[in-house]
Design an enzyme around this catalytic site. Structure first.
Site, PDB file in Angstrom:
ATOM      1  N   ASP A 212      21.523  23.647  62.910  1.00 40.78           N
ATOM      2  CA  ASP A 212      22.334  24.730  63.463  1.00 40.78           C
ATOM      3  C   ASP A 212      21.804  26.084  63.004  1.00 40.78           C
ATOM      4  O   ASP A 212      21.640  27.004  63.791  1.00 40.78           O
ATOM      5  CB  ASP A 212      23.812  24.573  63.059  1.00 40.78           C
ATOM      6  CG  ASP A 212      24.004  24.366  61.561  1.00 40.78           C
ATOM      7  OD1 ASP A 212      23.019  24.107  60.836  1.00 40.78           O
ATOM      8  OD2 ASP A 212      25.159  24.450  61.097  1.00 40.78           O
TER       9      ASP A 212
ATOM     10  N   ASP B   2      18.994  29.366  56.790  1.00 38.82           N
ATOM     11  CA  ASP B   2      19.384  30.535  55.999  1.00 38.82           C
ATOM     12  C   ASP B   2      18.285  30.737  54.938  1.00 38.82           C
ATOM     13  O   ASP B   2      17.234  31.287  55.242  1.00 38.82           O
ATOM     14  CB  ASP B   2      20.766  30.214  55.405  1.00 38.82           C
ATOM     15  CG  ASP B   2      21.421  31.358  54.672  1.00 38.82           C
ATOM     16  OD1 ASP B   2      20.708  32.217  54.146  1.00 38.82           O
ATOM     17  OD2 ASP B   2      22.665  31.401  54.606  1.00 38.82           O
TER      18      ASP B   2
HETATM   19  P1  IMP Z   1      19.893  26.919  53.788  1.00 41.09           P
HETATM   20  O1  IMP Z   1      19.616  25.644  53.055  1.00 41.09           O
HETATM   21  O2  IMP Z   1      20.091  28.077  52.871  1.00 41.09           O
HETATM   22  O3  IMP Z   1      18.873  27.230  54.867  1.00 41.09           O
HETATM   23  O4  IMP Z   1      21.285  26.786  54.459  1.00 41.09           O
HETATM   24  C1  IMP Z   1      21.507  25.968  55.479  1.00 41.09           C
HETATM   25  C2  IMP Z   1      22.968  25.568  55.578  1.00 41.09           C
HETATM   26  O5  IMP Z   1      23.861  26.576  55.062  1.00 41.09           O
HETATM   27  C3  IMP Z   1      23.313  25.441  57.024  1.00 41.09           C
HETATM   28  O6  IMP Z   1      22.994  24.176  57.529  1.00 41.09           O
HETATM   29  C4  IMP Z   1      24.780  25.738  57.020  1.00 41.09           C
HETATM   30  O7  IMP Z   1      25.478  24.574  56.749  1.00 41.09           O
HETATM   31  C5  IMP Z   1      24.978  26.729  55.905  1.00 41.09           C
HETATM   32  N1  IMP Z   1      25.050  28.118  56.401  1.00 41.09           N
HETATM   33  C6  IMP Z   1      24.132  29.091  56.258  1.00 41.09           C
HETATM   34  N2  IMP Z   1      24.525  30.236  56.815  1.00 41.09           N
HETATM   35  C7  IMP Z   1      25.760  29.993  57.344  1.00 41.09           C
HETATM   36  C8  IMP Z   1      26.720  30.808  58.075  1.00 41.09           C
HETATM   37  O8  IMP Z   1      26.518  32.011  58.361  1.00 41.09           O
HETATM   38  N3  IMP Z   1      27.868  30.192  58.430  1.00 41.09           N
HETATM   39  C9  IMP Z   1      28.132  28.879  58.155  1.00 41.09           C
HETATM   40  N4  IMP Z   1      27.273  28.096  57.481  1.00 41.09           N
HETATM   41  C10 IMP Z   1      26.098  28.645  57.072  1.00 41.09           C
HETATM   42 MG    MG Z   2      23.173  22.784  59.151  1.00 39.02          MG
END
Ligand code: IMP
Ligand code: MG
Length: 178
Positions: A103, A106
């Site tokens: 989805d 980040d």
């Molecule tokens: P990462 O591992 O930092 O790339 O984060 C990924 C996960 O963080 C995503 O799969 C989401 O579950 C959550 N996430 C990151 N940004 C958002 C946001 O703006 N809203 C909701 N969930 C988020």
């Molecule tokens: Mg996700």
């Protein structure tokens, strides 16, 4: 679309479903073209990507398979940078073309963990597809092959994304009100 409240926070409309739908179709078109003649395994990273994966796959015309993995940030004492696997890779990954479906990317850590594991399992080719991307937060070193919307560092919900487990059911994407 109106301002909504989830738990203690207000969110305003950000990306309407019509725009999401167009972008998902465009991404599917790109994947259909790129992977023509192959039989990819789509791997949806739960929970957040369930809606995106469903809409994306409806527009995939390749012979293909879909499976699911579930990861969560570790909640132990030394929490932040760890990702824990809750539902594993039960498919045979060896020699496959795998498209990981997220989805949102980040910091990029969750996807990095998935990619490491897929490499260990002998995937032949790995593609990364994410509907949303936060370029300012991304601090990793891998290619994102199929990308929907670039957004800022603000928190968003809807279309699978949650705030403390709620908001995933919203059809449109909303952004937090400062
Ligand atoms: P990462 O591992 O930092 O790339 O984060 C990924 C996960 O963080 C995503 O799969 C989401 O579950 C959550 N996430 C990151 N940004 C958002 C946001 O703006 N809203 C909701 N969930 C988020
Ligand atoms: Mg996700």
């Amino acid at each position: 679309m109106n301002v909504i409240k989830v738990h203690d926070k207000q969110f305003r409309p950000f990306i309407p479903y019509e725009k999401i739908e167009d972008e998902v179709k465009r991404m599917a078109w790109e994947i259909n073209n790129d992977l023509e003649g192959k039989t990819p395994l789509f791997l949806s990273v739960l929970n957040g990507s369930f809606m995106f994966a469903a809409d994306l796959l409806k527009n995939i015309t390749l012979d293909s398979e879909i499976s699911f993995v579930k990861l969560a940030s570790y909640s132990g004492t030394e929490s932040t940078q760890l990702v824990r696997q809750l539902i594993g890779f039960d498919e045979d990954i060896y020699g496959r073309t795998v498209v990981v479906v997220e989805d949102i990317i980040d910091s990029g850590l969750t996807m990095e963990r998935v990619l490491e594991q897929l490499k260990d399992m002998g995937a032949h080719e790995i593609k990364v597809a994410t509907l949303l991307f936060k370029p300012e937060a991304f601090s990793r070193d891998y290619e994102i092959h199929y990308k929907g919307f670039d957004i800022g560092n603000e928190f968003i919900i809807g279309y699978g994304l949650d705030y403390n487990r709620q908001g995933r059911n919203l059809k449109d994407i909303y952004i937090i009100e400062e």
